[in-house]
Write a protein that holds these residues in place. Structure first.
Motif, mmCIF file in Angstrom:
data_model
loop_
_atom_site.group_PDB
_atom_site.id
_atom_site.type_symbol
_atom_site.label_atom_id
_atom_site.label_comp_id
_atom_site.label_asym_id
_atom_site.label_seq_id
_atom_site.Cartn_x
_atom_site.Cartn_y
_atom_site.Cartn_z
ATOM 1 N N ARG A 42 44.819 -58.738 -48.937
ATOM 2 C CA ARG A 42 44.501 -58.121 -47.645
ATOM 3 C C ARG A 42 44.413 -56.602 -47.783
ATOM 4 N N LEU A 97 40.988 -55.886 -49.038
ATOM 5 C CA LEU A 97 39.986 -55.986 -47.973
ATOM 6 C C LEU A 97 40.104 -54.859 -46.959
ATOM 7 N N ASP A 129 34.164 -56.106 -47.293
ATOM 8 C CA ASP A 129 33.207 -57.132 -47.713
ATOM 9 C C ASP A 129 33.403 -57.565 -49.166
ATOM 10 N N GLN A 172 37.961 -62.129 -50.575
ATOM 11 C CA GLN A 172 37.700 -63.091 -49.505
ATOM 12 C C GLN A 172 37.790 -64.519 -50.032
ATOM 13 N N GLU A 173 37.184 -64.754 -51.201
ATOM 14 C CA GLU A 173 37.183 -66.094 -51.784
ATOM 15 C C GLU A 173 38.601 -66.558 -52.096
ATOM 16 N N SER A 195 40.566 -67.459 -49.046
ATOM 17 C CA SER A 195 40.082 -68.744 -48.544
ATOM 18 C C SER A 195 40.638 -69.893 -49.386
ATOM 19 N N GLU A 244 31.047 -65.053 -37.158
ATOM 20 C CA GLU A 244 32.489 -64.938 -37.385
ATOM 21 C C GLU A 244 33.229 -64.689 -36.070
ATOM 22 N N ILE A 275 32.199 -67.273 -47.596
ATOM 23 C CA ILE A 275 33.118 -66.134 -47.675
ATOM 24 C C ILE A 275 33.667 -65.739 -46.307
ATOM 25 N N SER A 276 33.401 -66.553 -45.307
ATOM 26 C CA SER A 276 33.840 -66.242 -43.950
ATOM 27 C C SER A 276 35.361 -66.310 -43.836
ATOM 28 N N HIS A 277 35.965 -65.304 -43.183
ATOM 29 C CA HIS A 277 37.409 -65.334 -42.922
ATOM 30 C C HIS A 277 37.750 -66.484 -41.993
#
Length: 480
Positions: free
Chosen positions: A196, A199, A204, A209-210, A213, A432, A464-466
């Protein structure tokens, strides 16, 4: 035609055909072994770990070669002794490759000298042990991702397109460092915190992100496996606390266990129902804890998690009336005051946002009129104000419902004309925001439906969406 001339023509044709044939990547699955840090300084281990993980991600994202997953590889590496893991030789790496079913190995090292970095990689055929190819690149540390693309392209035997969302310059080094440190730690909490942090500086950054997830999906899978056992335990505890033939102390212990179990799982509606039933039973103390007092407190908290502020206020006032001398009375009183203040402040902020947005829309209308008079295009002005309607409404959690219509309108209206990276990112932001709002409103079925549509329209963006992990992790118990 003479025989010599015919032979020459045949050779030229063969060369032309060979040149026109696209080269193929080495056979998969490919296993990327941990890169070695040649600096001899453990404080630089983040560079080797970061390079390993980002290379794995890029190879996977290329779709050109199957990649052995990290967990499978780590399990095989654990079969080696400590010295073998520290100094991974070709022979021991080949052994690991066979254990995980790999056909190609990537063995690499990285070394930093001041602001320069050197990357070496060898690509080895697992079956024969033969080195298929090598890659050696040197350049500024601030171009680390461009250097990595050269290594990745060498393995895939074709140039690779730079991944979107990667920073450049000093920001690239900082992002890779925090990401590399995240991937090197064995603590899930520390890893999540560092990801975090990555990010926060580079929103981005696809690699972070991956991994977030992936962590969310692993937790969700674990929760799904234990779900039947937990449900059985909840049912057993409810039977015990309702059984008038059992000792009162045993029933009180069951009530307290049930409250803790339901609260820990975030089953807020079920927690409210259990709390109200325990309040009605008025069970005696157990080891200094009063089931009715804790049920009253948890009921108050559950309404807050459900964003039902009016019900929370009533539940809080009921707690203070029942338990004025409770050690938690001061906490409940503070939460009631804070919530009332936050609700009022939130309403004020929301109204101010709406007024500011109206002012912006008026200014945009004037600009559009001026452009129309000049015969100039106005599409970009319309687009900018449309995405603002979506994102500004989504910034106010208590008013999420107001974000749904402008966000969906945005991506449905502008998907066909989005050509630049910024425009495509705005489409993803809109989807998102819609998903976040639907989850916040607990409209889970609709959230899954919109996530499926996102996946169909933009699979890379959905991956890759949160919000993706949040939607996928919704358990059956949360449906209630």
């Amino acid at each position: 035609m003479s025989p010599a001339r015919a032979l020459l023509l045949l050779l030229l044709c063969a060369q032309t055909t060979l040149a026109a044939t696209p080269s193929k990547p080495p056979p998969g699955p490919a296993a990327v072994m941990p890169f070695r840090n040649l600096n001899g300084d453990t404080s630089m281990d983040w560079l080797a770990r970061g390079m390993t993980e980002t290379l794995i991600s890029d190879l996977r994202a290329s779709g050109r070669v199957q990649v052995v997953e990290r967990e499978q590889l780590e399990a095989a590496l654990a079969e080696l002794n400590a010295q073998e893991r520290q100094q991974l030789t070709e022979s021991s790496a080949v052994r690991v490759g066979r254990l995980v079913g790999a056909r190609t190995l990537v063995l690499g090292s990285i070394q930093r000298a001041d602001q320069q970095v050197r990357i070496n990689a060898r690509f080895i055929d697992v079956e024969t042990g033969v080195v298929l190819d090598t890659a050696k690149v040197t350049g500024p540390l601030e171009r680390i991702f461009a250097l990595q693309d050269e290594v990745c392209g060498r393995l895939l035997r074709e140039p690779v397109k730079p991944r979107a969302g990667r920073p450049s310059g000093k920001a690239a080094v900082l992002a890779l460092e925090t990401y590399g440190r995240a991937m090197a730690t064995t603590s899930p909490d520390e890893r999540a915190w560092l990801l975090r942090a990555t990010l926060a500086g580079s929103p981005d950054f696809a690699y972070a992100q991956e991994e977030l997830s992936r962590m969310d999906q692993r937790l969700a899978e674990l929760a799904r496996k234990v779900e039947p056992e937990v449900k059985d335990e909840e049912s057993r505890l409810r039977v015990v606390l309702e059984d008038l033939k059992r000792p009162a102390d045993e029933r009180s212990a069951a009530a307290l266990q049930l409250l803790n179990l339901t609260r820990a799982r975030g089953r807020w509606r079920t927690l409210i129902r259990d709390s109200e039933r325990i309040l009605a039973l008025d069970l005696p103390e157990h080891l200094g804890r009063r089931p009715s007092e804790e049920a009253s407190l948890y009921r108050f908290q559950a309404f807050g998690y459900l964003d039902d502020w009016d019900a929370q206020r009533v539940a809080g006032e009921d707690f203070l009336r029942r338990w004025p001398l409770s050690p938690m009375a001061a906490y409940v009183d503070l939460m009631l005051r804070t919530t009332a203040s936050n609700v009022a402040a939130g309403q004020w902020a929301f109204e101010k946002m709406r007024a500011d947005l109206a002012t912006e829309e008026q200014a945009a209308a004037l600009r559009i009129t001026a452009l129309e008079k000049k015969g100039q295009p106005t599409q970009e002005e319309h687009r900018k104000i449309a995405i603002r309607r979506c994102l500004e409404h989504n910034n106010h959690p208590r008013f999420r419902v107001h974000a749904l219509a402008p966000c969906r309108t945005y991506y449905e209206t502008w998907s066909a004309s989005a050509t630049t990276p910024a425009q495509k990112n705005d489409l993803r932001y809109a989807r998102e925001a819609e998903l976040t709002s639907l989850v916040g409103l607990r409209r889970y079925a609709e959230a899954r439906e919109r996530l499926a549509a996102f996946r169909q329209e933009d699979p890379d963006g959905e991956r890759i969406s949160h919000a993706r992990a949040t939607v996928l992790n919704i358990g059956a118990h949360e449906e209630e």
